[in-house]
Design an enzyme around this catalytic site. Structure first.
Site, PDB file in Angstrom:
ATOM      1  N   ARG A 113      44.717  32.803  44.118  1.00  9.66           N
ATOM      2  CA  ARG A 113      45.431  32.678  42.837  1.00  9.66           C
ATOM      3  C   ARG A 113      45.006  31.383  42.147  1.00  9.66           C
ATOM      4  O   ARG A 113      44.802  31.352  40.937  1.00  9.66           O
ATOM      5  CB  ARG A 113      46.960  32.671  43.049  1.00  9.66           C
ATOM      6  CG  ARG A 113      47.586  33.995  43.454  1.00  9.66           C
ATOM      7  CD  ARG A 113      47.510  35.056  42.371  1.00  9.66           C
ATOM      8  NE  ARG A 113      48.142  34.677  41.117  1.00  9.66           N
ATOM      9  CZ  ARG A 113      49.422  34.844  40.820  1.00  9.66           C
ATOM     10  NH1 ARG A 113      50.240  35.420  41.670  1.00  9.66           N
ATOM     11  NH2 ARG A 113      49.905  34.486  39.636  1.00  9.66           N
ATOM     12  N   ARG A 156      56.208  34.249  32.001  1.00 11.46           N
ATOM     13  CA  ARG A 156      56.742  35.252  32.942  1.00 11.46           C
ATOM     14  C   ARG A 156      58.071  35.738  32.380  1.00 11.46           C
ATOM     15  O   ARG A 156      58.989  34.932  32.159  1.00 11.46           O
ATOM     16  CB  ARG A 156      56.917  34.648  34.331  1.00 11.46           C
ATOM     17  CG  ARG A 156      57.670  35.567  35.284  1.00 11.46           C
ATOM     18  CD  ARG A 156      57.583  35.141  36.729  1.00 11.46           C
ATOM     19  NE  ARG A 156      56.272  35.423  37.287  1.00 11.46           N
ATOM     20  CZ  ARG A 156      56.007  35.527  38.584  1.00 11.46           C
ATOM     21  NH1 ARG A 156      56.986  35.394  39.474  1.00 11.46           N
ATOM     22  NH2 ARG A 156      54.791  35.780  39.004  1.00 11.46           N
ATOM     23  N   HIS A 161      50.993  42.675  35.886  1.00 15.04           N
ATOM     24  CA  HIS A 161      50.812  41.368  36.528  1.00 15.04           C
ATOM     25  C   HIS A 161      49.304  41.098  36.654  1.00 15.04           C
ATOM     26  O   HIS A 161      48.762  41.059  37.762  1.00 15.04           O
ATOM     27  CB  HIS A 161      51.505  41.369  37.897  1.00 15.04           C
ATOM     28  CG  HIS A 161      51.674  40.017  38.508  1.00 15.04           C
ATOM     29  ND1 HIS A 161      51.382  38.842  37.840  1.00 15.04           N
ATOM     30  CD2 HIS A 161      52.103  39.636  39.750  1.00 15.04           C
ATOM     31  CE1 HIS A 161      51.638  37.815  38.639  1.00 15.04           C
ATOM     32  NE2 HIS A 161      52.062  38.269  39.801  1.00 15.04           N
ATOM     33  N   GLN A 183      47.639  38.327  39.070  1.00 11.02           N
ATOM     34  CA  GLN A 183      47.585  38.657  40.492  1.00 11.02           C
ATOM     35  C   GLN A 183      46.328  39.461  40.818  1.00 11.02           C
ATOM     36  O   GLN A 183      45.673  39.247  41.836  1.00 11.02           O
ATOM     37  CB  GLN A 183      48.831  39.451  40.898  1.00 11.02           C
ATOM     38  CG  GLN A 183      48.851  39.823  42.369  1.00 11.02           C
ATOM     39  CD  GLN A 183      48.980  38.614  43.277  1.00 11.02           C
ATOM     40  OE1 GLN A 183      49.822  37.753  43.057  1.00 11.02           O
ATOM     41  NE2 GLN A 183      48.133  38.519  44.300  1.00 11.02           N
ATOM     42  N   ASP A 219      53.709  46.586  47.565  1.00 10.24           N
ATOM     43  CA  ASP A 219      54.536  45.548  46.943  1.00 10.24           C
ATOM     44  C   ASP A 219      55.991  45.830  47.328  1.00 10.24           C
ATOM     45  O   ASP A 219      56.295  46.889  47.898  1.00 10.24           O
ATOM     46  CB  ASP A 219      54.334  45.599  45.407  1.00 10.24           C
ATOM     47  CG  ASP A 219      55.005  44.443  44.666  1.00 10.24           C
ATOM     48  OD1 ASP A 219      55.390  43.455  45.317  1.00 10.24           O
ATOM     49  OD2 ASP A 219      55.147  44.543  43.429  1.00 10.24           O
ATOM     50  N   CYS A 268      50.803  41.102  47.094  1.00  6.77           N
ATOM     51  CA  CYS A 268      50.883  39.981  46.143  1.00  6.77           C
ATOM     52  C   CYS A 268      51.830  38.891  46.622  1.00  6.77           C
ATOM     53  O   CYS A 268      51.705  37.742  46.197  1.00  6.77           O
ATOM     54  CB  CYS A 268      51.264  40.495  44.760  1.00  6.77           C
ATOM     55  SG  CYS A 268      52.904  41.244  44.677  1.00  6.77           S
TER      56      CYS A 268
HETATM   57  N1  NVA Z   1      56.694  43.665  41.599  1.00  7.61           N
HETATM   58  C1  NVA Z   1      57.143  42.325  41.905  1.00  7.61           C
HETATM   59  C2  NVA Z   1      55.988  41.373  41.938  1.00  7.61           C
HETATM   60  C3  NVA Z   1      56.338  39.957  42.294  1.00  7.61           C
HETATM   61  C4  NVA Z   1      55.163  39.034  42.278  1.00  7.61           C
HETATM   62  C5  NVA Z   1      58.177  41.898  40.878  1.00  7.61           C
HETATM   63  O1  NVA Z   1      57.994  42.190  39.689  1.00  7.61           O
HETATM   64  O2  NVA Z   1      59.181  41.290  41.256  1.00  7.61           O
HETATM   65  N1   CP Z   2      52.604  37.020  43.581  1.00  9.22           N
HETATM   66  C1   CP Z   2      53.293  36.243  42.719  1.00  9.22           C
HETATM   67  O1   CP Z   2      53.170  36.333  41.499  1.00  9.22           O
HETATM   68  O2   CP Z   2      54.092  35.341  43.329  1.00  9.22           O
HETATM   69  P1   CP Z   2      55.239  34.482  42.635  1.00  9.22           P
HETATM   70  O3   CP Z   2      56.319  35.430  42.211  1.00  9.22           O
HETATM   71  O4   CP Z   2      55.683  33.549  43.733  1.00  9.22           O
HETATM   72  O5   CP Z   2      54.670  33.753  41.456  1.00  9.22           O
END
Ligand code: NVA
Ligand code: CP
Length: 301
Positions: A288, A102, A129, A132, A220, A260
């Site tokens: 997930r 990540r 992502h 997800q 989101d 998500c």
């Molecule tokens: N768009 C959000 C998704 C989190 C799971 C982010 O990148 O923070």
């Molecule tokens: N939806 C998702 O990826 O959640 P986290 O940021 O908690 O991993």
């Protein structure tokens, strides 16, 4: 043997995606009874941003498949002190059999792939992502019995999740409408790529238009991780893009709501929606685990 990665959903063919979702359903049904096909293997989960679901689903998923998950919070590692990502990739390849990563810039996912000799799974970048979406598609399929031809409405930011929906539309045959505020549309190159891959996707700025006859409505956060400084400006730009009861009522009568998570009630979604009869967000979050197990098995077996 070529190493397979999951950088974006483009890394899976439509048939592989369908098979992976089938397997996720089996793993869900047989949880606690299925075998441990990854016994003796290890998976690193390298996190440069916060995570709850992604970390949990890969840690628990790896454990249930017989593998050892090792979570590394990048700030506590030598990577966080400036050790090159290239060297980290080479080193990880000598210890573990796959890495979930990540990060911020999507180029860092590509760099890890270029220098690792093990599968790399994008556990979220600023651009995509894909993990997800596996859970989201699994949730929709369980609810609606199919994916091809379903209408999905995206209301909100043209961000990493929106980009992933565009590629999902291509791979799963969804009909996708995205409504974003002016200036927050998806990246034109992602849109072009999605269309090249066959996605039926249109982009506009009117949430009502997006949800017309939609089977799935999704959104989101308005400010993603790394955009905290823009939160106030974004809250103003996105004010008319909240998924509320009126918007859900404008969708198809059996429409479901996905997110998500984490969610901000009263911002991108009204509490009555995320906590109401349309919401499938808890099934989505639980999926997930099953989807990530199917993915680990697919890439590591
Ligand atoms: N768009 C959000 C998704 C989190 C799971 C982010 O990148 O923070
Ligand atoms: N939806 C998702 O990826 O959640 P986290 O940021 O908690 O991993």
């Amino acid at each position: 043997m070529t190493v397979r990665h999951l950088r974006t959903l483009e890394d899976l063919t439509s048939d592989e995606l369908a098979a992976l979702l089938d397997r996720a359903d089996v793993l869900a049904a047989e949880r606690g009874r299925h075998g441990r096909p990854l016994r003796g293997r290890s998976v690193a989960i390298l996190l440069e941003k916060a995570s709850t679901r992604t970390r949990l689903s890969f840690e628990v998923g790896a454990h249930e498949l017989g593998a050892l998950p090792v979570t590394l919070l990048a700030r506590d590692t030598q990577l966080g002190r400036g050790e090159p990502l290239e060297d980290t990739a080479r080193m990880l390849s000598g210890y573990v059999h796959a890495v979930v990563y990540r990060t911020f810039g999507h180029d860092r996912i590509e760099t890890l792939c270029a220098h690792a000799t093990i599968p790399v799974i994008n556990g979220l970048s600023d651009r995509y992502h894909p993990c997800q979406l596996l859970a989201d598609l699994q949730t929709i399929r369980a609810e609606k019995g199919r994916l091809a031809g379903l209408r999905v409405a995206w209301v909100g930011d043209g961000n990493n999740m929106a980009h992933s929906w565009i590629l999902a539309a291509a791979r799963a045959g969804l009909r996708l409408r995205l409504a974003t505020p002016e200036g927050y549309a998806p990246d034109p190159s992602v849109l072009a790529r999605g269309r090249e891959l066959g996605a039926d996707v249109s982009v506009g700025h009117d949430p009502q238009w997006a949800v017309e006859n939609a089977d799935v409505v999704t959104t989101d956060v308005w400010a993603s991780m790394g955009q905290e400084d823009e939160a106030r400006r974004r809250a103003e730009a996105f004010a008319a893009f909240q998924v509320d009861t009126a918007l859900m009522k404008a969708a198809a009568s059996e429409a479901i709501f996905l997110h998500c998570l984490p969610a901000h009630r009263g911002e991108e979604v009204a509490a009555e929606v995320i906590d109401g009869p349309w919401s499938r967000v808890w099934q989505e979050a639980a999926n997930r685990l099953h989807a990530q197990k199917a993915l680990l098995e697919f890439l590591m077996s």
